[in-house]
Design a protein around this motif. Structure first.
Motif, PDB file in Angstrom:
ATOM      1  N   VAL A  13       0.876  -1.179   0.000  1.00  0.00           N
ATOM      2  CA  VAL A  13       0.000   0.000   0.000  1.00  0.00           C
ATOM      3  C   VAL A  13       0.911   1.226   0.000  1.00  0.00           C
ATOM      4  O   VAL A  13       1.417   1.641   1.043  1.00  0.00           O
ATOM      5  N   VAL A  21      -1.509   2.144  -6.743  1.00  0.00           N
ATOM      6  CA  VAL A  21      -2.319   2.792  -5.700  1.00  0.00           C
ATOM      7  C   VAL A  21      -3.758   2.280  -5.718  1.00  0.00           C
ATOM      8  O   VAL A  21      -4.363   2.039  -4.670  1.00  0.00           O
ATOM      9  N   ARG A  22      -4.353   2.165  -6.906  1.00  0.00           N
ATOM     10  CA  ARG A  22      -5.710   1.633  -7.075  1.00  0.00           C
ATOM     11  C   ARG A  22      -6.731   2.388  -6.220  1.00  0.00           C
ATOM     12  O   ARG A  22      -7.503   1.795  -5.455  1.00  0.00           O
ATOM     13  N   SER A  23      -6.708   3.700  -6.357  1.00  0.00           N
ATOM     14  CA  SER A  23      -7.658   4.575  -5.670  1.00  0.00           C
ATOM     15  C   SER A  23      -7.966   5.740  -6.602  1.00  0.00           C
ATOM     16  O   SER A  23      -7.091   6.155  -7.374  1.00  0.00           O
ATOM     17  N   SER A  29      -7.869  12.422  -6.330  1.00  0.00           N
ATOM     18  CA  SER A  29      -8.632  13.511  -5.709  1.00  0.00           C
ATOM     19  C   SER A  29      -8.176  14.882  -6.202  1.00  0.00           C
ATOM     20  O   SER A  29      -8.983  15.811  -6.288  1.00  0.00           O
ATOM     21  N   PHE A  43      -4.459  11.020  -4.014  1.00  0.00           N
ATOM     22  CA  PHE A  43      -5.514  10.029  -4.193  1.00  0.00           C
ATOM     23  C   PHE A  43      -6.460  10.043  -3.000  1.00  0.00           C
ATOM     24  O   PHE A  43      -6.098  10.494  -1.905  1.00  0.00           O
ATOM     25  N   GLU A  44      -7.660   9.533  -3.218  1.00  0.00           N
ATOM     26  CA  GLU A  44      -8.671   9.558  -2.168  1.00  0.00           C
ATOM     27  C   GLU A  44      -8.272   8.737  -0.948  1.00  0.00           C
ATOM     28  O   GLU A  44      -8.737   9.006   0.171  1.00  0.00           O
ATOM     29  N   ASN A  45      -7.416   7.722  -1.127  1.00  0.00           N
ATOM     30  CA  ASN A  45      -6.992   6.909   0.017  1.00  0.00           C
ATOM     31  C   ASN A  45      -5.837   7.533   0.801  1.00  0.00           C
ATOM     32  O   ASN A  45      -5.335   6.935   1.751  1.00  0.00           O
ATOM     33  N   SER A  77      -2.797   8.412  -0.485  1.00  0.00           N
ATOM     34  CA  SER A  77      -1.508   8.262  -1.161  1.00  0.00           C
ATOM     35  C   SER A  77      -1.191   9.523  -1.967  1.00  0.00           C
ATOM     36  O   SER A  77      -2.089  10.183  -2.493  1.00  0.00           O
TER      37      SER A  77
END
Length: 315
Positions: free
Chosen positions: A130, A167-169, A172, A195-197, A199
């Protein structure tokens, strides 16, 4: 093989060496180029790719980006599987149409994001990871042959695709800047993607550098990973189970090189396997579309920053 330029010639050579496929023909608007590669690879030469419709099961497309859509659409609508060099198309709408046709016809659509087949990255992608922060530098000396697109679509899109896969998110926010240096398009660019998560990724791409460097540094929980795409190297630093000093954990280091790896051969072999056996596609058309969409956003932000810089310089 459609297009027998610098990249297309290498594609043709790899197909000619595969036992699982027969290279039927190469096509190029330049008859001398087509004939030269056909002679090297022992196949037929054409100047009009449309003459191959109905005579092949699959194609690789390595024509200028502006012609990807036209050529790929013709083959996909004819039920022919296609591997398209990156970027998938010039616009997101074009990519969306190709993906829709491929789905309707039930054919394989793969995008040639070659770095996904780099052995060092393959090793990283196989780990549970992650990413918290990713930093990449893709630097190259100036070469006039690639200036039909800006540096974002030429070079940075490799790292955009890799980051999206790691990343797979959803994205943002993006902040980007760059400049024209030696060509009529952007030659150096930097982008920060959040990113939304949570990262964060910082990408730099240049085609006006004095050296070649293609490195990505990945910071994850209890791990620091360096992928050297150019030298096919991998360094992994992790927290160990023992203490280096009282209260301070040791850091373990693992370094590997993949000297004999041929990423292009693996990419083409994976495409052929997907066509013959229905195996999964490593970089499908929808992933190519996602990378293109992010790249075009970055390119637009970079162009705006370059215009502001130009106005400020003139004033």
């Amino acid at each position: 093989m459609i297009g027998t330029g610098h990249i297309g010639r290498f594609h043709a050579q790899k197909y000619a060496g595969l036992a699982e496929a027969a290279l039927v023909a190469v096509a190029d608007l330049n008859p001398e180029a087509a004939a030269r590669v056909a002679a090297e690879c022992g196949c037929h030469a054409e100047t009009d790719y449309r003459k191959l419709l109905g005579n092949v099961d699959a194609v690789s497309i390595a024509v200028p980006t502006t012609r990807h859509f036209e050529v790929a659409r013709a083959f996909l609508e004819a039920g022919v599987h296609a591997l398209i060099e990156k970027p998938i198309t010039s616009t997101v709408d074009e990519a969306r149409i190709l993906n829709s046709i491929a789905a309707d016809k039930g054919v394989v659509l793969q995008v040639g994001h070659l770095e996904r087949f780099n052995a060092a990255l393959v090793e990283v992608s196989g780990r549970e990871l992650v990413p918290l922060f990713i930093e990449s530098h893709r630097l190259a000396p100036f070469r006039p042959r690639a200036t039909d697109v800006d540096v974002v679509l030429d070079l940075m899109i490799h790292d955009i695709d890799i980051v999206l896969d790691l990343v797979r998110s959803p994205i943002s926010s993006i902040v980007a800047s760059g400049a024209r240096v030696l060509s009529g398009t952007i030659d150096i660019a930097n982008a920060r993607i959040e990113f939304e998560n949570g990262s964060v990724c910082n990408l730099t791409a240049s085609r006006v550098s004095a050296k070649t460097e293609r490195k990505m540094r990945i910071f994850a929980d209890e791990a620091y990973i360096v992928v050297d795409f150019h030298n096919r190297g991998l360094r992994v630093h992790r927290l160990g189970t023992r203490e280096a000093f009282p209260g301070i954990p040791e850091i373990t280091n693992d370094e590997r090189r993949f000297d004999q790896h041929d990423a292009l051969r693996d990419q083409i072999a994976a495409f052929v396997d997907a066509v013959r056996n229905g195996s999964g596609v490593k970089v499908c058309g929808s992933q190519g579309q996602q990378a293109l969409e992010a790249a075009l956003q970055i390119a637009e932000l970079v162009r705006r920053s370059a215009l502001r810089l130009g106005r400020a310089t003139r004033s």
